[in-house]
Design a protein around this motif. Structure first.
Motif, PDB file in Angstrom:
ATOM      1  N   ALA A  99       0.713  -1.326   0.016  1.00 41.82           N
ATOM      2  CA  ALA A  99      -0.099  -0.110   0.143  1.00 41.82           C
ATOM      3  C   ALA A  99       0.927   1.288   0.026  1.00 41.82           C
ATOM      4  CB  ALA A  99      -0.950   0.072   1.231  1.00 41.82           C
ATOM      5  N   GLN A 100       1.889   1.239   0.755  1.00 43.48           N
ATOM      6  CA  GLN A 100       2.853   2.314   0.749  1.00 43.48           C
ATOM      7  C   GLN A 100       3.554   2.648  -0.387  1.00 43.48           C
ATOM      8  OE1 GLN A 100       2.637  -0.146   2.777  1.00 43.48           O
ATOM      9  NE2 GLN A 100       3.246   0.428   4.954  1.00 43.48           N
ATOM     10  N   ALA A 101       4.018   1.587  -1.314  1.00 44.30           N
ATOM     11  CA  ALA A 101       4.605   1.953  -2.541  1.00 44.30           C
ATOM     12  C   ALA A 101       3.647   2.395  -3.597  1.00 44.30           C
ATOM     13  CB  ALA A 101       4.899   0.362  -3.213  1.00 44.30           C
ATOM     14  N   PHE A 102       2.482   2.076  -3.581  1.00 43.66           N
ATOM     15  CA  PHE A 102       1.378   2.845  -4.681  1.00 43.66           C
ATOM     16  C   PHE A 102       0.685   3.678  -4.245  1.00 43.66           C
ATOM     17  CE2 PHE A 102       1.666  -1.951  -5.801  1.00 43.66           C
ATOM     18  CZ  PHE A 102       2.131  -1.892  -6.822  1.00 43.66           C
ATOM     19  N   GLY A 103       0.637   3.999  -2.768  1.00 44.77           N
ATOM     20  CA  GLY A 103       0.189   5.368  -2.253  1.00 44.77           C
ATOM     21  C   GLY A 103       1.139   6.401  -2.370  1.00 44.77           C
ATOM     22  N   ALA A 104       2.280   6.131  -2.642  1.00 48.18           N
ATOM     23  CA  ALA A 104       3.194   7.229  -2.386  1.00 48.18           C
ATOM     24  C   ALA A 104       3.331   7.874  -3.924  1.00 48.18           C
ATOM     25  CB  ALA A 104       4.819   6.459  -2.215  1.00 48.18           C
ATOM     26  N   ILE A 105       2.633   7.204  -4.849  1.00 46.57           N
ATOM     27  CA  ILE A 105       2.914   7.975  -6.295  1.00 46.57           C
ATOM     28  C   ILE A 105       1.297   8.349  -6.535  1.00 46.57           C
ATOM     29  CG2 ILE A 105       4.572   6.320  -6.981  1.00 46.57           C
ATOM     30  CD1 ILE A 105       2.343   4.917  -8.907  1.00 46.57           C
ATOM     31  N   GLY A 106       0.553   8.283  -5.422  1.00 44.08           N
ATOM     32  CA  GLY A 106      -0.703   9.068  -5.584  1.00 44.08           C
ATOM     33  C   GLY A 106      -1.810   8.244  -6.064  1.00 44.08           C
ATOM     34  N   LEU A 107      -1.670   6.756  -6.226  1.00 51.85           N
ATOM     35  CA  LEU A 107      -2.775   5.926  -6.407  1.00 51.85           C
ATOM     36  C   LEU A 107      -3.385   5.489  -4.912  1.00 51.85           C
ATOM     37  CD1 LEU A 107      -1.064   3.446  -8.629  1.00 51.85           C
ATOM     38  CD2 LEU A 107      -2.948   4.986  -9.327  1.00 51.85           C
ATOM     39  N   ARG A 108      -4.629   5.704  -4.877  1.00 51.47           N
ATOM     40  CA  ARG A 108      -5.523   5.030  -3.847  1.00 51.47           C
ATOM     41  C   ARG A 108      -5.661   3.723  -3.739  1.00 51.47           C
ATOM     42  NH1 ARG A 108     -10.874   8.150  -3.363  1.00 51.47           N
ATOM     43  NH2 ARG A 108     -11.010   7.539  -5.421  1.00 51.47           N
ATOM     44  N   THR A 109      -5.547   3.072  -2.404  1.00 50.63           N
ATOM     45  CA  THR A 109      -5.401   1.728  -2.190  1.00 50.63           C
ATOM     46  C   THR A 109      -6.524   1.619  -0.954  1.00 50.63           C
ATOM     47  OG1 THR A 109      -3.574   1.502  -0.706  1.00 50.63           O
ATOM     48  CG2 THR A 109      -3.224   1.006  -3.190  1.00 50.63           C
TER      49      THR A 109
ATOM     50  N   SER B  53     -11.564  11.840 -10.606  1.00 46.49           N
ATOM     51  CA  SER B  53     -10.507  12.632  -9.864  1.00 46.49           C
ATOM     52  C   SER B  53      -9.438  11.549  -9.553  1.00 46.49           C
ATOM     53  CB  SER B  53     -11.158  13.418  -8.837  1.00 46.49           C
ATOM     54  OG  SER B  53     -11.463  12.474  -7.918  1.00 46.49           O
ATOM     55  N   ARG B  54      -9.809  10.542  -8.878  1.00 45.71           N
ATOM     56  CA  ARG B  54      -8.722   9.665  -8.556  1.00 45.71           C
ATOM     57  C   ARG B  54      -8.694   8.279  -9.026  1.00 45.71           C
ATOM     58  NH1 ARG B  54      -7.083   9.991  -2.225  1.00 45.71           N
ATOM     59  NH2 ARG B  54      -5.282   8.947  -2.939  1.00 45.71           N
ATOM     60  N   VAL B  55      -7.533   7.700  -9.221  1.00 45.16           N
ATOM     61  CA  VAL B  55      -7.399   6.528  -9.549  1.00 45.16           C
ATOM     62  C   VAL B  55      -7.148   5.349  -8.407  1.00 45.16           C
ATOM     63  CG1 VAL B  55      -6.028   4.658 -11.227  1.00 45.16           C
ATOM     64  CG2 VAL B  55      -6.336   7.042 -11.979  1.00 45.16           C
ATOM     65  N   SER B  56      -7.938   4.407  -8.384  1.00 44.88           N
ATOM     66  CA  SER B  56      -7.718   3.366  -7.300  1.00 44.88           C
ATOM     67  C   SER B  56      -7.083   2.241  -7.600  1.00 44.88           C
ATOM     68  CB  SER B  56      -8.898   3.188  -6.589  1.00 44.88           C
ATOM     69  OG  SER B  56      -9.550   4.505  -5.963  1.00 44.88           O
ATOM     70  N   LEU B  57      -6.277   1.421  -6.945  1.00 46.12           N
ATOM     71  CA  LEU B  57      -5.792  -0.028  -7.257  1.00 46.12           C
ATOM     72  C   LEU B  57      -6.352  -1.096  -6.380  1.00 46.12           C
ATOM     73  CD1 LEU B  57      -3.728  -1.561  -9.134  1.00 46.12           C
ATOM     74  CD2 LEU B  57      -1.875  -0.700  -7.412  1.00 46.12           C
ATOM     75  N   LEU B  58      -6.889  -2.300  -6.992  1.00 46.46           N
ATOM     76  CA  LEU B  58      -7.338  -3.131  -6.104  1.00 46.46           C
ATOM     77  C   LEU B  58      -6.458  -4.497  -5.981  1.00 46.46           C
ATOM     78  CD1 LEU B  58     -11.064  -3.311  -7.654  1.00 46.46           C
ATOM     79  CD2 LEU B  58     -10.224  -1.997  -5.507  1.00 46.46           C
ATOM     80  N   ASP B  59      -6.777  -5.147  -5.004  1.00 44.78           N
ATOM     81  CA  ASP B  59      -6.110  -6.314  -5.036  1.00 44.78           C
ATOM     82  C   ASP B  59      -4.543  -6.635  -4.810  1.00 44.78           C
ATOM     83  OD1 ASP B  59      -8.593  -7.474  -4.828  1.00 44.78           O
ATOM     84  OD2 ASP B  59      -8.731  -8.194  -6.813  1.00 44.78           O
ATOM     85  N   LEU B  60      -4.135  -6.057  -3.827  1.00 43.71           N
ATOM     86  CA  LEU B  60      -2.539  -6.155  -3.782  1.00 43.71           C
ATOM     87  C   LEU B  60      -1.952  -7.271  -3.315  1.00 43.71           C
ATOM     88  CD1 LEU B  60      -2.041  -2.331  -2.270  1.00 43.71           C
ATOM     89  CD2 LEU B  60      -2.437  -2.968  -4.494  1.00 43.71           C
TER      90      LEU B  60
END
Length: 341
Positions: free
Chosen positions: A106-116, A232-239
């Motif tokens: 979650a931190q890796a993808f959240g750091a670039i602005g993706l919502r998890t 407005s935001r991109v979210s990423l599922l299933d990490l």
């Protein structure tokens, strides 16, 4: 009678998962509707004997119950189930198999602005994550262009960023492809099995023998149904499968799925071209070598041949997908191959 033959004759078959011993599990819904439109899990032995489990009941998943509030949307017998509730997605697993997401995902993808999705609760046999707003880029089709553009802005931020995720190298990715080929061959699921087998072996050799690009945080199952856009935001599922891998792994898999969206009509030809142009730009920004992007894209297309051979919804387009996957060799699908939708 073989399990796949039996599965394909079951009314309401939604999807199936093959096993190496020749058996399968599957999901059904009653095509007639009514209360039994609810999802049902099925086991099919290698000899074709069918066992249908009671609704939302599974001896291997003690947390699953028909009394749970919400809607059962996944039930893979003996492995996992997913129930969508008002504010969360509840995943039920075998005891001891429910763990938090890979550390740092979650931190890796959240750091670039993706919502998890934040984890709300976890136990030995369950994991609950918050529901996220938006619709998938698959569902949106051409209307998701702004979401694709935003993803293309954000994704290059993974390049050079430190990550603690476990390594997943070219050899491991080749093993995934070889495993899916073996399952498809074991179940007799493929047209032109000899041709596909040879192409899979060549693709795996190119994965393993080529010089890899520097690894980054990777989703490992990145496709249009894993990405939500709410305007407005991109979210990423299933990490769950997140790892440290070559950037071409995620980009190649995403490009293969975009090609599939074009073939099936989920994207128009203009939409298909626009999204691939955006992803080409991402590859350039991340310094992904063309050779590595081509081999990962080709490997993803071949894997999708094997995966969708077990899904009834693919029957109208799987033969065309196979032909185009064999001819594309990692580059973009030929325009004339896409014109007959």
């Amino acid at each position: 009678m073989e399990a796949l033959t039996v599965a394909r004759r079951l009314p309401g078959l939604r999807r199936a998962w093959p096993r190496a011993d020749g058996s399968m599990t599957a999901e059904l819904v009653d095509p007639a509707g009514g209360v039994d439109q609810r999802l049902r899990a099925v086991r099919i032995s290698a000899q074709g004997v069918v066992e249908q489990l009671p609704y939302a009941t599974d001896p291997a998943l003690p947390g699953l119950s028909p009394r749970l509030p919400g809607r059962l949307v996944v039930h893979r017998a003996g492995r996992r189930a997913v129930v969508l509730q008002d504010d969360r997605a509840l995943k039920l697993l075998r005891p001891g198999r429910a763990t938090d997401l890979p550390p740092g995902a979650a931190q890796a993808f959240g750091a670039i602005g993706l919502r998890t999705a934040p984890v709300l609760e976890s136990g030995r046999d369950h994991l609950a994550t918050a529901l996220l707003p938006g619709r998938t880029l698959h569902e949106l089709g051409d209307d998701g262009a702004a979401g694709w553009a935003r993803l293309a802005e954000l994704w290059p931020g993974l390049a050079g960023a430190p990550t603690t995720l476990p390594a997943h190298g070219p050899r491991q990715e080749a093993e995934v492809l070889e495993r899916w080929l073996a399952l498809a061959l074991r179940h007799g699921a493929l047209d032109r099995p000899g041709t596909l087998t040879g192409e899979v072996h060549r693709a795996c050799a190119r994965l393993v023998d080529g010089r890899p690009d520097p690894p980054v945080a990777a989703h490992r199952d990145l496709h249009d149904k894993q990405l939500l856009w709410d305007g407005s935001r991109v979210s990423l599922l299933d990490l769950d499968t997140a790892a440290c891998a070559e950037p071409a792994l995620d980009l190649g898999n995403l490009m293969a799925h975009v090609d599939l969206m074009g073939l099936t009509g989920a994207l128009s030809q203009d939409g298909w071209r626009t999204v691939l142009d955006l992803l080409d730009g991402v590859a350039t920004a991340m310094a992904v070598r063309t050779e590595r992007l081509r081999v990962y894209t080709h490997a993803s297309r071949l894997r999708l041949v094997c995966v969708h051979a077990f899904r009834p919804g693919s029957r109208s387009w799987l033969a065309a997908w196979l032909e185009q996957s064999l001819s594309a060799q990692g580059g973009r699908f030929l325009e004339q191959g896409r014109s007959g939708r």
